[in-house]
Design an enzyme around this catalytic site. Sequence first.
Site, PDB file in Angstrom:
ATOM      1  CB  ILE A 126      -0.893   0.031   1.258  1.00 37.46           C
ATOM      2  CG1 ILE A 126      -1.565  -1.294   1.458  1.00 37.46           C
ATOM      3  CG2 ILE A 126      -1.813   1.238   1.226  1.00 37.46           C
ATOM      4  CD1 ILE A 126      -3.012  -1.384   1.230  1.00 37.46           C
ATOM      5  N   PRO A 127       1.132   1.844  -1.144  1.00 36.07           N
ATOM      6  CG  PRO A 127       0.931   2.676  -3.315  1.00 36.07           C
ATOM      7  CD  PRO A 127       0.339   1.678  -2.356  1.00 36.07           C
ATOM      8  CB  CYS A 128       1.714   5.273   2.802  1.00 36.18           C
ATOM      9  SG  CYS A 128       2.884   4.210   3.651  1.00 36.18           S
ATOM     10  CG  HIS A 129       6.550   4.608  -1.065  1.00 34.47           C
ATOM     11  ND1 HIS A 129       5.867   3.397  -0.950  1.00 34.47           N
ATOM     12  CD2 HIS A 129       6.939   4.699  -2.363  1.00 34.47           C
ATOM     13  CE1 HIS A 129       5.872   2.793  -2.121  1.00 34.47           C
ATOM     14  NE2 HIS A 129       6.515   3.563  -2.999  1.00 34.47           N
TER      15      HIS A 129
END
Length: 160
Positions: A126-129
């Site tokens: 889950i690409p919160c970056h």
Amino acid sequence: MKKTFYTFDYDSPVGILEISGTPEAIYELNFTEKKQLENKLDETHPAMLHECSSQLDEYFQGKRRNFSIPYNLEGTDFQKKVWNALTEIPYGKTGSYRDIAIAVNSEKAVRAVGSANGKNKISIIIPCHRIIGSNGKLTGYGGGLWRKEWLLKHEQEKAV
């Protein structure tokens, strides 16, 4: 019925990741400050965790842009909306908290989006970056800004 969880450490270019899941889904993927692998992936771990490891290998090699591994999101309905919206940010691109707030039909909930982003327990997948400040600068990241910077640079280099 109580679920049986399995955990292993994954050695990545951004440090050791700790991954937990069941035979059906991944529940957590967290950054650690471990200096060596403590829980190695072996034949006692379910196929789901081996698949997660393989998909991470492909991601770090620049061969995978999207993850297809099943994961379980535990949080409020709003948090789940935010986390699902994060998966819509394309590989190699970035978005802002405001972009996500608009995507989840809560334009004024920018701070709540930031809070939900910070509670993401399945980093990288889950690409919160991919969330940066509206001014284009890197903002806080639970794994440390150096990891966020590395992940964004990695994706931007491989996206071409």
